[in-house]
Design a protein around this motif. Sequence first.
Motif, PDB file in Angstrom:
ATOM      1  N   ILE A 144      37.130  43.402  43.343  1.00  0.00           N
ATOM      2  CA  ILE A 144      36.249  43.006  44.448  1.00  0.00           C
ATOM      3  C   ILE A 144      35.473  41.747  44.084  1.00  0.00           C
ATOM      4  O   ILE A 144      35.233  40.889  44.944  1.00  0.00           O
ATOM      5  N   ASP A 145      35.105  41.599  42.807  1.00  0.00           N
ATOM      6  CA  ASP A 145      34.434  40.364  42.388  1.00  0.00           C
ATOM      7  C   ASP A 145      35.320  39.150  42.654  1.00  0.00           C
ATOM      8  O   ASP A 145      34.844  38.097  43.101  1.00  0.00           O
ATOM      9  N   ARG A 146      36.597  39.289  42.389  1.00  0.00           N
ATOM     10  CA  ARG A 146      37.529  38.177  42.658  1.00  0.00           C
ATOM     11  C   ARG A 146      37.620  37.882  44.153  1.00  0.00           C
ATOM     12  O   ARG A 146      37.714  36.719  44.564  1.00  0.00           O
ATOM     13  N   GLU A 147      37.594  38.944  44.962  1.00  0.00           N
ATOM     14  CA  GLU A 147      37.608  38.749  46.411  1.00  0.00           C
ATOM     15  C   GLU A 147      36.349  38.023  46.881  1.00  0.00           C
ATOM     16  O   GLU A 147      36.414  37.125  47.729  1.00  0.00           O
ATOM     17  N   LEU A 148      35.196  38.410  46.338  1.00  0.00           N
ATOM     18  CA  LEU A 148      33.938  37.753  46.704  1.00  0.00           C
ATOM     19  C   LEU A 148      33.976  36.286  46.302  1.00  0.00           C
ATOM     20  O   LEU A 148      33.532  35.402  47.057  1.00  0.00           O
ATOM     21  N   ALA A 149      34.497  36.003  45.112  1.00  0.00           N
ATOM     22  CA  ALA A 149      34.558  34.628  44.637  1.00  0.00           C
ATOM     23  C   ALA A 149      35.448  33.770  45.531  1.00  0.00           C
ATOM     24  O   ALA A 149      35.143  32.593  45.797  1.00  0.00           O
ATOM     25  N   GLY A 197      29.402  40.857  36.711  1.00  0.00           N
ATOM     26  CA  GLY A 197      29.946  42.091  37.260  1.00  0.00           C
ATOM     27  C   GLY A 197      29.929  43.261  36.315  1.00  0.00           C
ATOM     28  O   GLY A 197      29.582  43.154  35.129  1.00  0.00           O
ATOM     29  N   GLY A 198      30.326  44.418  36.860  1.00  0.00           N
ATOM     30  CA  GLY A 198      30.426  45.657  36.105  1.00  0.00           C
ATOM     31  C   GLY A 198      31.343  46.633  36.801  1.00  0.00           C
ATOM     32  O   GLY A 198      32.104  46.267  37.691  1.00  0.00           O
ATOM     33  N   HIS A 199      31.273  47.881  36.403  1.00  0.00           N
ATOM     34  CA  HIS A 199      31.991  49.027  36.964  1.00  0.00           C
ATOM     35  C   HIS A 199      33.422  49.144  36.451  1.00  0.00           C
ATOM     36  O   HIS A 199      33.851  50.236  36.077  1.00  0.00           O
ATOM     37  N   SER A 200      34.185  48.063  36.429  1.00  0.00           N
ATOM     38  CA  SER A 200      35.578  48.161  35.970  1.00  0.00           C
ATOM     39  C   SER A 200      35.690  48.043  34.452  1.00  0.00           C
ATOM     40  O   SER A 200      36.785  48.193  33.900  1.00  0.00           O
ATOM     41  N   HIS A 201      34.571  47.763  33.767  1.00  0.00           N
ATOM     42  CA  HIS A 201      34.548  47.682  32.302  1.00  0.00           C
ATOM     43  C   HIS A 201      35.510  46.619  31.780  1.00  0.00           C
ATOM     44  O   HIS A 201      36.119  46.786  30.723  1.00  0.00           O
ATOM     45  N   THR A 202      35.639  45.527  32.528  1.00  0.00           N
ATOM     46  CA  THR A 202      36.575  44.472  32.153  1.00  0.00           C
ATOM     47  C   THR A 202      35.961  43.568  31.094  1.00  0.00           C
ATOM     48  O   THR A 202      34.831  43.107  31.236  1.00  0.00           O
ATOM     49  N   ARG A 203      36.702  43.325  30.054  1.00  0.00           N
ATOM     50  CA  ARG A 203      36.246  42.400  29.003  1.00  0.00           C
ATOM     51  C   ARG A 203      36.766  41.001  29.320  1.00  0.00           C
ATOM     52  O   ARG A 203      37.972  40.756  29.303  1.00  0.00           O
ATOM     53  N   ILE A 204      35.856  40.093  29.636  1.00  0.00           N
ATOM     54  CA  ILE A 204      36.219  38.703  29.938  1.00  0.00           C
ATOM     55  C   ILE A 204      35.561  37.832  28.869  1.00  0.00           C
ATOM     56  O   ILE A 204      34.366  37.542  28.925  1.00  0.00           O
ATOM     57  N   ASP A 205      36.329  37.401  27.908  1.00  0.00           N
ATOM     58  CA  ASP A 205      35.770  36.725  26.732  1.00  0.00           C
ATOM     59  C   ASP A 205      35.164  35.369  27.057  1.00  0.00           C
ATOM     60  O   ASP A 205      34.082  35.035  26.560  1.00  0.00           O
ATOM     61  N   LYS A 206      35.843  34.585  27.859  1.00  0.00           N
ATOM     62  CA  LYS A 206      35.397  33.214  28.109  1.00  0.00           C
ATOM     63  C   LYS A 206      34.984  32.970  29.554  1.00  0.00           C
ATOM     64  O   LYS A 206      34.777  31.823  29.957  1.00  0.00           O
ATOM     65  N   GLY A 207      34.845  34.018  30.322  1.00  0.00           N
ATOM     66  CA  GLY A 207      34.563  33.845  31.741  1.00  0.00           C
ATOM     67  C   GLY A 207      35.845  33.578  32.509  1.00  0.00           C
ATOM     68  O   GLY A 207      36.849  33.139  31.940  1.00  0.00           O
ATOM     69  N   GLU A 208      35.834  33.863  33.774  1.00  0.00           N
ATOM     70  CA  GLU A 208      37.016  33.664  34.627  1.00  0.00           C
ATOM     71  C   GLU A 208      36.584  32.880  35.871  1.00  0.00           C
ATOM     72  O   GLU A 208      35.629  33.259  36.550  1.00  0.00           O
ATOM     73  N   TRP A 209      37.312  31.803  36.151  1.00  0.00           N
ATOM     74  CA  TRP A 209      36.991  30.982  37.321  1.00  0.00           C
ATOM     75  C   TRP A 209      37.905  31.337  38.477  1.00  0.00           C
ATOM     76  O   TRP A 209      39.125  31.389  38.334  1.00  0.00           O
ATOM     77  N   VAL A 210      37.309  31.610  39.621  1.00  0.00           N
ATOM     78  CA  VAL A 210      38.060  31.878  40.849  1.00  0.00           C
ATOM     79  C   VAL A 210      37.440  31.051  41.962  1.00  0.00           C
ATOM     80  O   VAL A 210      36.273  31.237  42.315  1.00  0.00           O
ATOM     81  N   ALA A 211      38.211  30.111  42.493  1.00  0.00           N
ATOM     82  CA  ALA A 211      37.754  29.261  43.598  1.00  0.00           C
ATOM     83  C   ALA A 211      36.403  28.608  43.286  1.00  0.00           C
ATOM     84  O   ALA A 211      35.526  28.518  44.149  1.00  0.00           O
ATOM     85  N   GLY A 212      36.241  28.161  42.039  1.00  0.00           N
ATOM     86  CA  GLY A 212      35.015  27.472  41.655  1.00  0.00           C
ATOM     87  C   GLY A 212      33.847  28.380  41.335  1.00  0.00           C
ATOM     88  O   GLY A 212      32.737  27.901  41.060  1.00  0.00           O
ATOM     89  N   VAL A 213      34.060  29.688  41.382  1.00  0.00           N
ATOM     90  CA  VAL A 213      33.007  30.660  41.065  1.00  0.00           C
ATOM     91  C   VAL A 213      33.304  31.264  39.688  1.00  0.00           C
ATOM     92  O   VAL A 213      34.429  31.663  39.409  1.00  0.00           O
ATOM     93  N   LEU A 214      32.274  31.315  38.829  1.00  0.00           N
ATOM     94  CA  LEU A 214      32.422  31.867  37.497  1.00  0.00           C
ATOM     95  C   LEU A 214      32.153  33.371  37.525  1.00  0.00           C
ATOM     96  O   LEU A 214      31.095  33.816  37.978  1.00  0.00           O
ATOM     97  N   ILE A 215      33.116  34.156  37.035  1.00  0.00           N
ATOM     98  CA  ILE A 215      32.966  35.611  36.964  1.00  0.00           C
ATOM     99  C   ILE A 215      32.773  36.012  35.505  1.00  0.00           C
ATOM    100  O   ILE A 215      33.550  35.618  34.629  1.00  0.00           O
ATOM    101  N   LEU A 216      31.741  36.812  35.251  1.00  0.00           N
ATOM    102  CA  LEU A 216      31.423  37.270  33.908  1.00  0.00           C
ATOM    103  C   LEU A 216      31.390  38.801  33.872  1.00  0.00           C
ATOM    104  O   LEU A 216      30.909  39.436  34.804  1.00  0.00           O
ATOM    105  N   GLN A 217      31.925  39.366  32.804  1.00  0.00           N
ATOM    106  CA  GLN A 217      31.809  40.806  32.582  1.00  0.00           C
ATOM    107  C   GLN A 217      32.012  41.057  31.092  1.00  0.00           C
ATOM    108  O   GLN A 217      32.842  40.408  30.461  1.00  0.00           O
ATOM    109  N   ALA A 218      31.249  41.985  30.527  1.00  0.00           N
ATOM    110  CA  ALA A 218      31.185  42.122  29.067  1.00  0.00           C
ATOM    111  C   ALA A 218      31.756  43.438  28.553  1.00  0.00           C
ATOM    112  O   ALA A 218      31.284  43.978  27.560  1.00  0.00           O
ATOM    113  N   GLY A 219      32.770  43.978  29.240  1.00  0.00           N
ATOM    114  CA  GLY A 219      33.404  45.183  28.734  1.00  0.00           C
ATOM    115  C   GLY A 219      32.615  46.433  29.031  1.00  0.00           C
ATOM    116  O   GLY A 219      32.028  46.581  30.103  1.00  0.00           O
ATOM    117  N   ASP A 220      32.563  47.346  28.060  1.00  0.00           N
ATOM    118  CA  ASP A 220      31.961  48.651  28.323  1.00  0.00           C
ATOM    119  C   ASP A 220      31.141  49.146  27.140  1.00  0.00           C
ATOM    120  O   ASP A 220      31.255  48.633  26.021  1.00  0.00           O
TER     121      ASP A 220
END
Length: 335
Positions: free
Chosen positions: A45-50, A61-84
């Motif tokens: 859903i974070d990717r959809e919002l971006a 973000g949270g809830h999915s417990h996704t580990r994103i080491d360097k951040g993820e860019w989607v349509a110019g929006v930076l998505i961050l999540q630090a695992g669980d």
Amino acid sequence: NSLTSTANRAGFRIVPGAEALRALVPEVDPRSDLIVVLSHEGIDIDRELAAAGLGIDVIVGGHSHTRIDKGEWVAGVLILQAGDTGKYLGRADLTVRDDSLVSADCRLVPVRAAEAEPSDRMADLIEVFRERVDDEYGTKIADAPAPLGRCYFCESDLGNWVADRLRESVGAEVGLINSGGIRKDIDAGPVTKLDIFEVLPFWNQIVQFTCTGEELRTIALTNSRAEAEELHGILEVSGLTYSWWGSPDGVKLHNAMVGGVPIDPARRYTVACVDFVASSNAEKYLGIVPKDIEPFGVTLTSAVMEAAEELGIVSAPQEDRIQRVEIDFMAPAGR
């Protein structure tokens, strides 16, 4: 709406994140250099919002417990999540220019809690709350002769034990509890109220409904698909046993029984559950929408605490209540 029970949402109007942001962003944009969204809806859903062009810059973000080491860019929006489970602290150094996010240097910092020493002031505060918790929940209520563990996508001995206590608490023929609601294993040895609370921390309400045998088979089939395709955590079961197999056309139910007797499609059965499943997520977990949900005014956590104290023992073997049948589709006819 599906993340909490209906009773917990009473008096609130919950709208989709994108709808809320379309209303809020125009209000805050003129007064800010950067718009950061704190989300607990999961990476998809974070990717959809971006990608929705909402005018936001960063999603933490949270809830999915996704580990994103360097951040993820989607349509110019930076998505961050630090695992669980607090394993990492996320750090992002942002460069902002002319009301826009220009660049970001992101990393995850390992949290070494075992090496940390609390300050005297913090240690004193922790001790105050530890004593309060011990007074309320530190009492031993049972013994566990052997460890009991969880399984998210399969039957487990701890899941069987909780499902049995749920079913017995209201005298139903079938008990169903979502495996994701069982949050801790039980070690061998003394079992306290705190152990049970940590196993079942959500205070979900016990409810009961009736369904036909055909609907009960639908519940078993829906649960089989969740296991086979790992769609979400399965329902642990009590009173109900069944087997399934994966065919080229999808998951099929092999057989299903209640109390050791084949399910009668026309007969009605009583099912004990929790409101989170029966009221808030019925189609997801059950594949049906119960029409006669009856609340019992007691939480699963308190009912299981009482049952453990009464029994004095926490023990349940894994009994193959749910079985996968292997079929060789390439075998010659008549074999």
